[in-house]
Design a protein around this motif. Structure first.
Motif, PDB file in Angstrom:
ATOM      1  N   ALA A  22       0.841  -1.195   0.000  1.00 37.53           N
ATOM      2  CA  ALA A  22       0.000   0.000   0.000  1.00 37.53           C
ATOM      3  C   ALA A  22       0.874   1.242   0.000  1.00 37.53           C
ATOM      4  O   ALA A  22       1.962   1.245   0.557  1.00 37.53           O
ATOM      5  N   ARG A  23       0.355   2.292  -0.625  1.00 34.78           N
ATOM      6  CA  ARG A  23       1.081   3.556  -0.607  1.00 34.78           C
ATOM      7  C   ARG A  23       0.392   4.498   0.375  1.00 34.78           C
ATOM      8  O   ARG A  23      -0.795   4.370   0.643  1.00 34.78           O
ATOM      9  N   SER A  24       1.135   5.432   0.864  1.00 29.97           N
ATOM     10  CA  SER A  24       0.603   6.406   1.808  1.00 29.97           C
ATOM     11  C   SER A  24       0.248   7.686   1.056  1.00 29.97           C
ATOM     12  O   SER A  24       1.024   8.150   0.221  1.00 29.97           O
ATOM     13  N   GLU A  25      -0.930   8.235   1.327  1.00 35.71           N
ATOM     14  CA  GLU A  25      -1.366   9.490   0.728  1.00 35.71           C
ATOM     15  C   GLU A  25      -1.855  10.413   1.829  1.00 35.71           C
ATOM     16  O   GLU A  25      -2.553   9.986   2.739  1.00 35.71           O
ATOM     17  N   THR A  26      -1.476  11.674   1.735  1.00 37.69           N
ATOM     18  CA  THR A  26      -1.906  12.668   2.702  1.00 37.69           C
ATOM     19  C   THR A  26      -2.755  13.704   1.999  1.00 37.69           C
ATOM     20  O   THR A  26      -2.415  14.179   0.920  1.00 37.69           O
ATOM     21  N   GLY A  27      -3.884  14.035   2.601  1.00 36.87           N
ATOM     22  CA  GLY A  27      -4.779  15.039   2.043  1.00 36.87           C
ATOM     23  C   GLY A  27      -5.374  15.868   3.160  1.00 36.87           C
ATOM     24  O   GLY A  27      -5.018  15.725   4.328  1.00 36.87           O
ATOM     25  N   ALA A  28      -6.307  16.725   2.804  1.00 32.85           N
ATOM     26  CA  ALA A  28      -6.968  17.571   3.803  1.00 32.85           C
ATOM     27  C   ALA A  28      -7.760  16.730   4.795  1.00 32.85           C
ATOM     28  O   ALA A  28      -8.007  17.164   5.920  1.00 32.85           O
ATOM     29  N   ASP A  29      -8.139  15.521   4.390  1.00 30.07           N
ATOM     30  CA  ASP A  29      -8.921  14.640   5.261  1.00 30.07           C
ATOM     31  C   ASP A  29      -8.053  13.673   6.069  1.00 30.07           C
ATOM     32  O   ASP A  29      -8.556  12.741   6.677  1.00 30.07           O
ATOM     33  N   GLY A  30      -6.747  13.875   6.076  1.00 36.67           N
ATOM     34  CA  GLY A  30      -5.858  13.045   6.887  1.00 36.67           C
ATOM     35  C   GLY A  30      -4.912  12.207   6.056  1.00 36.67           C
ATOM     36  O   GLY A  30      -4.790  12.379   4.852  1.00 36.67           O
ATOM     37  N   GLU A  31      -4.256  11.272   6.731  1.00 34.27           N
ATOM     38  CA  GLU A  31      -3.312  10.376   6.064  1.00 34.27           C
ATOM     39  C   GLU A  31      -3.980   9.026   5.844  1.00 34.27           C
ATOM     40  O   GLU A  31      -4.624   8.483   6.740  1.00 34.27           O
ATOM     41  N   TRP A  32      -3.818   8.499   4.642  1.00 33.03           N
ATOM     42  CA  TRP A  32      -4.479   7.263   4.229  1.00 33.03           C
ATOM     43  C   TRP A  32      -3.471   6.271   3.669  1.00 33.03           C
ATOM     44  O   TRP A  32      -2.481   6.660   3.068  1.00 33.03           O
ATOM     45  N   LEU A  33      -3.754   5.015   3.827  1.00 34.55           N
ATOM     46  CA  LEU A  33      -3.048   3.958   3.119  1.00 34.55           C
ATOM     47  C   LEU A  33      -3.962   3.541   1.981  1.00 34.55           C
ATOM     48  O   LEU A  33      -5.161   3.304   2.188  1.00 34.55           O
ATOM     49  N   VAL A  34      -3.404   3.471   0.781  1.00 33.96           N
ATOM     50  CA  VAL A  34      -4.208   3.239  -0.418  1.00 33.96           C
ATOM     51  C   VAL A  34      -3.604   2.094  -1.207  1.00 33.96           C
ATOM     52  O   VAL A  34      -2.395   2.033  -1.419  1.00 33.96           O
ATOM     53  N   ASN A  85      -9.881  10.385  -6.273  1.00 34.05           N
ATOM     54  CA  ASN A  85      -9.127  11.579  -6.653  1.00 34.05           C
ATOM     55  C   ASN A  85      -9.925  12.860  -6.408  1.00 34.05           C
ATOM     56  O   ASN A  85      -9.341  13.909  -6.158  1.00 34.05           O
ATOM     57  N   ALA A  86     -11.258  12.793  -6.464  1.00 33.76           N
ATOM     58  CA  ALA A  86     -12.115  13.970  -6.307  1.00 33.76           C
ATOM     59  C   ALA A  86     -12.651  14.126  -4.886  1.00 33.76           C
ATOM     60  O   ALA A  86     -13.467  15.002  -4.634  1.00 33.76           O
ATOM     61  N   ARG A  87     -12.217  13.316  -3.939  1.00 27.41           N
ATOM     62  CA  ARG A  87     -12.799  13.342  -2.594  1.00 27.41           C
ATOM     63  C   ARG A  87     -12.626  14.678  -1.890  1.00 27.41           C
ATOM     64  O   ARG A  87     -13.460  15.061  -1.076  1.00 27.41           O
ATOM     65  N   ALA A  88     -11.579  15.438  -2.211  1.00 27.92           N
ATOM     66  CA  ALA A  88     -11.377  16.746  -1.585  1.00 27.92           C
ATOM     67  C   ALA A  88     -12.427  17.742  -2.067  1.00 27.92           C
ATOM     68  O   ALA A  88     -12.826  18.637  -1.324  1.00 27.92           O
ATOM     69  N   ARG A  89     -12.901  17.576  -3.294  1.00 26.80           N
ATOM     70  CA  ARG A  89     -13.916  18.478  -3.840  1.00 26.80           C
ATOM     71  C   ARG A  89     -15.328  18.054  -3.458  1.00 26.80           C
ATOM     72  O   ARG A  89     -16.196  18.871  -3.261  1.00 26.80           O
TER      73      ARG A  89
END
Length: 97
Positions: A22-34, A85-89
């Motif tokens: 899994a890769r780690s992704e950080t966004g406005a909604d926190g840090e995720w493993l994807v 990819n659009a979850r921030a919007r």
């Protein structure tokens, strides 16, 4: 003389939490493993929290869960790639599981 093609293990996981696949992704909604799932690997129907539509077997998609939960089954969600990819919007749908 035969060669030794053994991998050298250091005893440490390759990524935090030991999730090498899994890769780690950080966004406005926190840090995720994807984790990206290929269409050939899907055998069940899932519901995308981004659009509330079904992800049918054979459809490539992503599985995401909060990084702090180390892959807890209760917190994993299957998303369409475009919805992820659009979850921030858009954010997740109002549906509750």
């Amino acid at each position: 003389m035969p060669r030794r093609n053994r991998p050298k293990h250091t005893g440490e996981p390759s990524t935090p939490g030991g999730h090498g696949w899994a890769r780690s992704e950080t966004g406005a909604d926190g840090e995720w493993l994807v984790r990206t799932i290929s269409g050939a690997a899907t055998t069940k129907t899932y519901r995308c929290p981004g659009c509330d539509h079904e992800i049918r077997p054979g459809t490539p998609h992503v599985v995401a869960w909060p990084a702090a939960d180390y892959g807890s089954v209760e917190d994993r969600r299957h998303w369409h790639q475009s919805c992820w990819n659009a979850r921030a919007r858009r954010g997740p749908s109002s549906r509750r599981w």
